[in-house]
Design a protein around this motif. Structure first.
Motif, PDB file in Angstrom:
ATOM      1  N   SER A 183       0.837  -1.201   0.000  1.00  0.00           N
ATOM      2  CA  SER A 183       0.000   0.000   0.000  1.00  0.00           C
ATOM      3  C   SER A 183       0.870   1.248   0.000  1.00  0.00           C
ATOM      4  CB  SER A 183      -0.937   0.013   1.217  1.00  0.00           C
ATOM      5  OG  SER A 183      -0.180   0.003   2.420  1.00  0.00           O
ATOM      6  N   TYR A 184       0.277   2.349  -0.446  1.00  0.00           N
ATOM      7  CA  TYR A 184       0.971   3.630  -0.456  1.00  0.00           C
ATOM      8  C   TYR A 184       0.918   4.274   0.924  1.00  0.00           C
ATOM      9  CZ  TYR A 184       0.441   3.226  -5.553  1.00  0.00           C
ATOM     10  OH  TYR A 184       0.477   2.792  -6.855  1.00  0.00           O
ATOM     11  N   LEU A 185       1.968   5.006   1.256  1.00  0.00           N
ATOM     12  CA  LEU A 185       2.012   5.789   2.492  1.00  0.00           C
ATOM     13  C   LEU A 185       1.815   7.248   2.133  1.00  0.00           C
ATOM     14  CD1 LEU A 185       2.691   6.088   5.565  1.00  0.00           C
ATOM     15  CD2 LEU A 185       5.075   6.382   4.850  1.00  0.00           C
ATOM     16  N   ALA A 186       0.876   7.917   2.776  1.00  0.00           N
ATOM     17  CA  ALA A 186       0.614   9.324   2.489  1.00  0.00           C
ATOM     18  C   ALA A 186       1.752  10.204   3.010  1.00  0.00           C
ATOM     19  CB  ALA A 186      -0.706   9.759   3.122  1.00  0.00           C
ATOM     20  N   THR A 187       1.966  11.321   2.318  1.00  0.00           N
ATOM     21  CA  THR A 187       2.998  12.260   2.743  1.00  0.00           C
ATOM     22  C   THR A 187       2.563  13.031   3.990  1.00  0.00           C
ATOM     23  OG1 THR A 187       3.721  12.520   0.450  1.00  0.00           O
ATOM     24  CG2 THR A 187       4.435  14.190   2.006  1.00  0.00           C
ATOM     25  N   GLY A 188       1.303  13.414   4.067  1.00  0.00           N
ATOM     26  CA  GLY A 188       0.810  14.168   5.217  1.00  0.00           C
ATOM     27  C   GLY A 188       0.841  13.353   6.501  1.00  0.00           C
ATOM     28  N   ALA A 189       1.183  13.997   7.584  1.00  0.00           N
ATOM     29  CA  ALA A 189       1.327  13.305   8.864  1.00  0.00           C
ATOM     30  C   ALA A 189       0.022  12.692   9.341  1.00  0.00           C
ATOM     31  CB  ALA A 189       1.878  14.267   9.910  1.00  0.00           C
ATOM     32  N   THR A 190      -1.097  13.341   9.060  1.00  0.00           N
ATOM     33  CA  THR A 190      -2.387  12.840   9.541  1.00  0.00           C
ATOM     34  C   THR A 190      -3.319  12.507   8.380  1.00  0.00           C
ATOM     35  OG1 THR A 190      -3.240  15.106   9.720  1.00  0.00           O
ATOM     36  CG2 THR A 190      -2.192  14.160  11.684  1.00  0.00           C
ATOM     37  N   SER A 191      -2.755  12.284   7.207  1.00  0.00           N
ATOM     38  CA  SER A 191      -3.571  12.059   6.004  1.00  0.00           C
ATOM     39  C   SER A 191      -3.547  10.595   5.577  1.00  0.00           C
ATOM     40  CB  SER A 191      -3.056  12.929   4.858  1.00  0.00           C
ATOM     41  OG  SER A 191      -3.072  14.300   5.193  1.00  0.00           O
ATOM     42  N   ASN A 192      -4.560  10.228   4.824  1.00  0.00           N
ATOM     43  CA  ASN A 192      -4.596   8.935   4.172  1.00  0.00           C
ATOM     44  C   ASN A 192      -4.264   9.121   2.698  1.00  0.00           C
ATOM     45  OD1 ASN A 192      -5.450   7.448   6.488  1.00  0.00           O
ATOM     46  ND2 ASN A 192      -7.545   8.215   6.152  1.00  0.00           N
ATOM     47  N   TYR A 193      -3.573   8.143   2.129  1.00  0.00           N
ATOM     48  CA  TYR A 193      -3.256   8.231   0.708  1.00  0.00           C
ATOM     49  C   TYR A 193      -4.535   8.251  -0.117  1.00  0.00           C
ATOM     50  CZ  TYR A 193      -2.061   6.865  -4.025  1.00  0.00           C
ATOM     51  OH  TYR A 193      -1.965   6.822  -5.387  1.00  0.00           O
ATOM     52  N   GLY A 194      -4.515   9.028  -1.214  1.00  0.00           N
ATOM     53  CA  GLY A 194      -5.646   9.061  -2.134  1.00  0.00           C
ATOM     54  C   GLY A 194      -5.172   9.346  -3.540  1.00  0.00           C
ATOM     55  N   PRO A 195      -5.814   8.827  -4.564  1.00  0.00           N
ATOM     56  CA  PRO A 195      -5.393   9.034  -5.957  1.00  0.00           C
ATOM     57  C   PRO A 195      -5.472  10.483  -6.405  1.00  0.00           C
ATOM     58  CG  PRO A 195      -7.543   7.978  -5.861  1.00  0.00           C
ATOM     59  CD  PRO A 195      -7.013   7.972  -4.467  1.00  0.00           C
ATOM     60  N   ALA A 196      -6.150  11.326  -5.633  1.00  0.00           N
ATOM     61  CA  ALA A 196      -6.214  12.746  -5.983  1.00  0.00           C
ATOM     62  C   ALA A 196      -4.970  13.503  -5.529  1.00  0.00           C
ATOM     63  CB  ALA A 196      -7.463  13.381  -5.362  1.00  0.00           C
ATOM     64  N   GLY A 197      -4.081  12.839  -4.809  1.00  0.00           N
ATOM     65  CA  GLY A 197      -2.851  13.490  -4.383  1.00  0.00           C
ATOM     66  C   GLY A 197      -2.008  13.916  -5.573  1.00  0.00           C
ATOM     67  N   THR A 198      -1.253  14.978  -5.409  1.00  0.00           N
ATOM     68  CA  THR A 198      -0.461  15.525  -6.514  1.00  0.00           C
ATOM     69  C   THR A 198       1.018  15.604  -6.141  1.00  0.00           C
ATOM     70  OG1 THR A 198      -0.788  17.817  -5.807  1.00  0.00           O
ATOM     71  CG2 THR A 198      -2.413  16.881  -7.330  1.00  0.00           C
ATOM     72  N   ILE A 199       1.853  15.571  -7.175  1.00  0.00           N
ATOM     73  CA  ILE A 199       3.303  15.711  -7.002  1.00  0.00           C
ATOM     74  C   ILE A 199       3.797  16.742  -8.002  1.00  0.00           C
ATOM     75  CG2 ILE A 199       5.540  14.548  -7.102  1.00  0.00           C
ATOM     76  CD1 ILE A 199       4.142  11.942  -6.458  1.00  0.00           C
ATOM     77  N   ARG A 200       4.530  17.725  -7.497  1.00  0.00           N
ATOM     78  CA  ARG A 200       5.100  18.753  -8.357  1.00  0.00           C
ATOM     79  C   ARG A 200       6.584  18.487  -8.566  1.00  0.00           C
ATOM     80  NH1 ARG A 200       2.529  24.561  -6.228  1.00  0.00           N
ATOM     81  NH2 ARG A 200       0.364  23.792  -6.052  1.00  0.00           N
ATOM     82  N   TYR A 201       7.063  18.804  -9.787  1.00  0.00           N
ATOM     83  CA  TYR A 201       8.485  18.699 -10.098  1.00  0.00           C
ATOM     84  C   TYR A 201       8.966  20.020 -10.687  1.00  0.00           C
ATOM     85  CZ  TYR A 201       7.903  13.640  -9.587  1.00  0.00           C
ATOM     86  OH  TYR A 201       7.621  12.383  -9.103  1.00  0.00           O
ATOM     87  N   ASP A 202      10.219  20.347 -10.382  1.00  0.00           N
ATOM     88  CA  ASP A 202      10.822  21.542 -10.969  1.00  0.00           C
ATOM     89  C   ASP A 202      12.332  21.337 -11.072  1.00  0.00           C
ATOM     90  OD1 ASP A 202      10.869  24.011 -12.130  1.00  0.00           O
ATOM     91  OD2 ASP A 202      10.674  25.154 -10.280  1.00  0.00           O
ATOM     92  N   MET A 203      12.944  22.076 -11.977  1.00  0.00           N
ATOM     93  CA  MET A 203      14.389  22.073 -12.176  1.00  0.00           C
ATOM     94  C   MET A 203      14.946  20.656 -12.353  1.00  0.00           C
ATOM     95  SD  MET A 203      15.009  25.207 -12.378  1.00  0.00           S
ATOM     96  CE  MET A 203      16.807  25.258 -12.390  1.00  0.00           C
ATOM     97  N   VAL A 204      14.243  19.871 -13.169  1.00  0.00           N
ATOM     98  CA  VAL A 204      14.705  18.513 -13.469  1.00  0.00           C
ATOM     99  C   VAL A 204      15.894  18.646 -14.422  1.00  0.00           C
ATOM    100  CG1 VAL A 204      14.080  16.263 -14.393  1.00  0.00           C
ATOM    101  CG2 VAL A 204      12.365  17.642 -13.181  1.00  0.00           C
TER     102      VAL A 204
END
Length: 237
Positions: A177-198
């Motif tokens: 299973s996925y682990l959510a980034t937020g300390a008190t959050s549950n993982y969800g497919p609506a979560g987003t990831i930003r990238y910059d300066m690749v």
């Protein structure tokens, strides 16, 4: 020992051309030009999304980009317990004429995004291997700047038209299973990831220089003059 200056001069002459190696940007995505996927590429570069992930351009506040601009936001990740290592982004970079390849990038997760990201790479365009994993610190929803991986020890990455890498979300190690980034959050497919300066950087491959006949003649003349000076000093001693 008296002829050490001759050896030093010859060594310095032959070493010329290999002393100026420095890291160059081979390809870089800073997302500061509207919908352009990559804004600088010394060689060929490409971009693709994986597993139905979608992209948009958003504020890059907090990234390492020195210019006020944009970052790339990714969304539409897999449901909990499914699709590990299948959704994310892929970058292709032609590393022809470059070695000592290094990847650096900035990443920012939303609270419900997967805390774990895997870095995969290919040297033939078909078979993929896992290079490393990155974990966002629990509760950190700011850009993490300067994430990196050094490919220089991996055979086949340098001087390669087929080199590509992926950043994909993954299950927490040892789980299904996925682990959510937020300390008190549950993982969800609506979560987003930003990238910059690749950024892919490397040092230019410089072939050993072969001196021209004129250079040989000049070198021999210089060595002859130095030998003459040394003989005169020996006679005077």
């Amino acid at each position: 020992m008296k002829f050490q200056p001759l050896a030093l001069a010859l060594g310095a002459f032959l070493a010329l051309g290999g002393l100026n190696a420095h890291a160059d940007i081979v390809a870089q995505w800073d997302y500061n030009k509207g919908s352009t996927k990559h804004s600088q590429s010394m060689n060929g570069a490409s971009f693709a999304t994986l597993g139905g992930v979608t992209t948009s351009f958003v504020a890059q506040t907090g990234s390492s980009d020195p210019n006020a601009g944009q970052a790339m936001n990714t969304a539409s990740y897999a449901a909990q317990g499914t699709g590990s290592l299948t959704r994310g982004v892929q970058f292709g970079v032609d590393t022809t004429a470059y070695e000592n390849i290094v990847l650096t990038f900035d990443q920012r997760n939303s609270a419900t995004a997967s805390a774990w990201t895997a870095l995969l790479y290919t040297i033939d365009g078909e078979n993929w291997s896992q290079a490393t994993t990155f974990k966002m610190a629990t509760g950190n929803l700011d850009f993490v700047k300067g994430l990196s991986f050094d490919f220089s020890s991996i055979a086949g990455v340098a001087d390669n038209t087929n080199f590509a890498f992926q950043l994909v979300s993954m299950f927490a190690p040892g789980t299904s299973s996925y682990l959510a980034t937020g300390a008190t959050s549950n993982y969800g497919p609506a979560g987003t990831i930003r990238y910059d300066m690749v950024t892919i950087s490397g040092t230019e491959i410089i072939a050993a220089a072969v001196p021209e006949p004129e250079s040989y003649a000049l070198m021999l003349a210089g060595l002859g003059a130095m030998a003459l000076v040394l003989r005169r000093r020996q006679r005077q001693a």
